[in-house]
Design a protein around this motif. Structure first.
Motif, PDB file in Angstrom:
ATOM      1  N   UNK A  90       0.739  -1.441  -0.073  1.00  0.00           N
ATOM      2  CA  UNK A  90       0.225  -0.028   0.171  1.00  0.00           C
ATOM      3  C   UNK A  90       0.787   1.455  -0.134  1.00  0.00           C
ATOM      4  N   UNK A  91       0.346   2.123   0.376  1.00  0.00           N
ATOM      5  CA  UNK A  91       0.718   3.718   0.191  1.00  0.00           C
ATOM      6  C   UNK A  91       2.457   3.625   1.094  1.00  0.00           C
ATOM      7  N   UNK A  92       2.119   2.923   2.567  1.00  0.00           N
ATOM      8  CA  UNK A  92       2.927   3.312   3.040  1.00  0.00           C
ATOM      9  C   UNK A  92       4.161   2.903   3.179  1.00  0.00           C
ATOM     10  N   UNK A  93       4.188   1.507   2.187  1.00  0.00           N
ATOM     11  CA  UNK A  93       4.633   0.187   2.197  1.00  0.00           C
ATOM     12  C   UNK A  93       5.818   1.151   0.699  1.00  0.00           C
ATOM     13  N   UNK A  94       4.718   1.411   0.218  1.00  0.00           N
ATOM     14  CA  UNK A  94       5.555   2.274  -1.670  1.00  0.00           C
ATOM     15  C   UNK A  94       6.565   3.267  -1.339  1.00  0.00           C
ATOM     16  N   UNK A  95       5.787   3.943   0.445  1.00  0.00           N
ATOM     17  CA  UNK A  95       7.031   4.922   0.322  1.00  0.00           C
ATOM     18  C   UNK A  95       8.403   5.004   0.866  1.00  0.00           C
ATOM     19  N   UNK A  96       8.089   3.615   2.150  1.00  0.00           N
ATOM     20  CA  UNK A  96       9.295   2.612   2.374  1.00  0.00           C
ATOM     21  C   UNK A  96      10.268   2.106   0.772  1.00  0.00           C
ATOM     22  N   UNK A  97       9.384   1.368   0.432  1.00  0.00           N
ATOM     23  CA  UNK A  97      10.632   1.062  -0.666  1.00  0.00           C
ATOM     24  C   UNK A  97      11.355   1.554  -1.904  1.00  0.00           C
ATOM     25  N   UNK A  98      10.728   2.671  -2.189  1.00  0.00           N
ATOM     26  CA  UNK A  98      10.690   3.199  -3.685  1.00  0.00           C
ATOM     27  C   UNK A  98      11.540   5.154  -3.007  1.00  0.00           C
ATOM     28  N   UNK A  99      11.591   5.565  -1.442  1.00  0.00           N
ATOM     29  CA  UNK A  99      11.650   6.563  -1.865  1.00  0.00           C
ATOM     30  C   UNK A  99      13.019   6.369  -0.300  1.00  0.00           C
ATOM     31  N   UNK A 100      12.450   6.130   1.004  1.00  0.00           N
ATOM     32  CA  UNK A 100      12.968   5.340   2.001  1.00  0.00           C
ATOM     33  C   UNK A 100      14.046   4.637   1.739  1.00  0.00           C
ATOM     34  N   UNK A 181      23.638   6.522  10.247  1.00  0.00           N
ATOM     35  CA  UNK A 181      23.923   7.828   9.035  1.00  0.00           C
ATOM     36  C   UNK A 181      22.743   8.097   7.900  1.00  0.00           C
ATOM     37  N   UNK A 182      21.890   8.922   8.020  1.00  0.00           N
ATOM     38  CA  UNK A 182      21.548   9.256   6.734  1.00  0.00           C
ATOM     39  C   UNK A 182      22.608   9.962   5.545  1.00  0.00           C
ATOM     40  N   UNK A 183      23.696   9.573   5.098  1.00  0.00           N
ATOM     41  CA  UNK A 183      23.693  10.210   4.433  1.00  0.00           C
ATOM     42  C   UNK A 183      23.897  10.808   2.957  1.00  0.00           C
ATOM     43  N   UNK A 191      20.601  15.973  10.780  1.00  0.00           N
ATOM     44  CA  UNK A 191      20.318  15.207  11.824  1.00  0.00           C
ATOM     45  C   UNK A 191      20.539  13.874  12.520  1.00  0.00           C
ATOM     46  N   UNK A 192      21.265  13.226  11.456  1.00  0.00           N
ATOM     47  CA  UNK A 192      21.170  11.358  12.083  1.00  0.00           C
ATOM     48  C   UNK A 192      22.611  11.568  13.080  1.00  0.00           C
ATOM     49  N   UNK A 193      24.073  12.176  12.648  1.00  0.00           N
ATOM     50  CA  UNK A 193      25.104  12.175  13.979  1.00  0.00           C
ATOM     51  C   UNK A 193      24.160  12.050  15.094  1.00  0.00           C
ATOM     52  N   UNK A 194      23.276  13.741  15.254  1.00  0.00           N
ATOM     53  CA  UNK A 194      23.078  13.654  16.520  1.00  0.00           C
ATOM     54  C   UNK A 194      22.035  12.730  17.217  1.00  0.00           C
ATOM     55  N   UNK A 213      27.735   1.159   9.519  1.00  0.00           N
ATOM     56  CA  UNK A 213      28.525   2.267   8.611  1.00  0.00           C
ATOM     57  C   UNK A 213      28.021   1.601   6.843  1.00  0.00           C
ATOM     58  N   UNK A 214      27.900   3.351   6.430  1.00  0.00           N
ATOM     59  CA  UNK A 214      27.357   2.644   5.117  1.00  0.00           C
ATOM     60  C   UNK A 214      28.637   2.856   3.550  1.00  0.00           C
ATOM     61  N   UNK A 215      28.494   2.732   2.442  1.00  0.00           N
ATOM     62  CA  UNK A 215      29.218   3.269   1.533  1.00  0.00           C
ATOM     63  C   UNK A 215      29.212   4.391   1.689  1.00  0.00           C
ATOM     64  N   UNK A 216      28.542   5.423   1.183  1.00  0.00           N
ATOM     65  CA  UNK A 216      28.213   6.473   1.068  1.00  0.00           C
ATOM     66  C   UNK A 216      28.606   7.393   2.230  1.00  0.00           C
ATOM     67  N   UNK A 217      28.173   7.232   3.564  1.00  0.00           N
ATOM     68  CA  UNK A 217      29.214   7.427   4.424  1.00  0.00           C
ATOM     69  C   UNK A 217      30.710   8.121   4.303  1.00  0.00           C
TER      70      UNK A 217
END
Length: 251
Positions: A90-100, A181-183, A191-194, A213-217
């Motif tokens: 549904x809408x929430x799942x689509x937001x998580x899968x496509x955007x988040x 982190x949200x890089x 905000x994510x370091x805080x 840790x993620x490569x984008x960081x």
């Protein structure tokens, strides 16, 4: 050695996610950043066919073999790290899968048969290199209910979600929200370091703190410096262990 008592605090598990030939340069930056603080055992979350690319990297595999020999851990992190399942949510799942997750939550909407197939392929890939596997971590920590069933069909010691460390053999879970982190955007980088520091403080008496840790960081020196500072602070009171070692302590 940890005690078999989840009330006993003192463990830090640091992991490097999304390990693949395409991300190896960034993963090495993260490794060196951690080593500049302390030469601790890490859990490397390895993707066999990152975004469908099955090309081999002898440099990566040679380094990971050395990591194993020095007490690090390699865990299975999906198979492609790409969410190509049909859009049934549904809408929430689509937001998580496509955007988040930007369509990288590979196991978010898989049925059990397909989830089993991908896990089996990943384990075959590890076996071909003679690498042991104790844990499975789904990309973006997302799993459908059917994918959960699939994971339980394999002899993994553990899996993790964003908020919990799941001890599969003991059918227990440890509350441990991952520091991460949200890089990918400016607001997240601010905000994510805080948030990570705050969660670390709130978990000061918890048995486990996880730092992911993620490569984008690696592209953002401020995030790398924050990670170094936070790891150093956590090591003042916590024993660094791989995820497999943490799970084995409760067998």
């Amino acid at each position: 050695m940890l005690q078999n008592d989840l009330s006993d605090p003192g463990t830090l598990c640091v992991s490097i996610h999304d390990v693949a030939p395409d991300t190896w340069t960034e993963c090495e930056v993260l490794l060196q950043a951690v080593r500049a603080v302390a030469d601790i055992p890490l859990t490397w979350l390895v993707i066999p066919h990152y975004h469908g690319n099955g090309a081999r990297s002898h440099q990566l595999e040679s380094t990971l073999q050395q990591m194993l020999e020095h007490g690090h851990e390699l865990a299975l992190h999906g198979y492609t790290h790409l969410d190509d399942a049909p859009a049934r949510a549904g809408p929430v799942g689509s937001l998580v899968r496509n955007v988040y997750t930007e369509r990288e939550g590979e196991f978010a909407a898989l049925d059990e048969q397909e989830a089993r197939r991908r896990i089996a392929l990943g384990l075959e890939w590890f076996q071909a290199r003679g690498w042991p596997v104790s844990g499975f971590v789904a990309p973006a920590w997302l799993m459908s209910q059917q994918a959960w069933h699939a994971v339980h069909a394999f002899p993994f010691l553990y899996t993790t979600t964003f908020t919990h460390f799941h001890l599969l053999q003991q059918k227990r879970e440890v509350f441990s929200p991952s520091l991460v982190y949200t890089a990918r955007n400016k607001g997240g980088r601010a905000l994510s370091p805080v948030t990570a520091s705050t969660i670390a403080y709130l978990l000061k008496d918890a048995p486990l703190v996880r730092f992911s840790l993620h490569p984008r960081d690696a592209h953002y020196p401020a995030l790398v410096r924050h990670a170094q500072h936070l790891i150093a602070r956590l090591l003042e009171s916590r024993m660094p262990l791989t995820k497999a070692a943490f799970a084995q302590a409760y067998q």
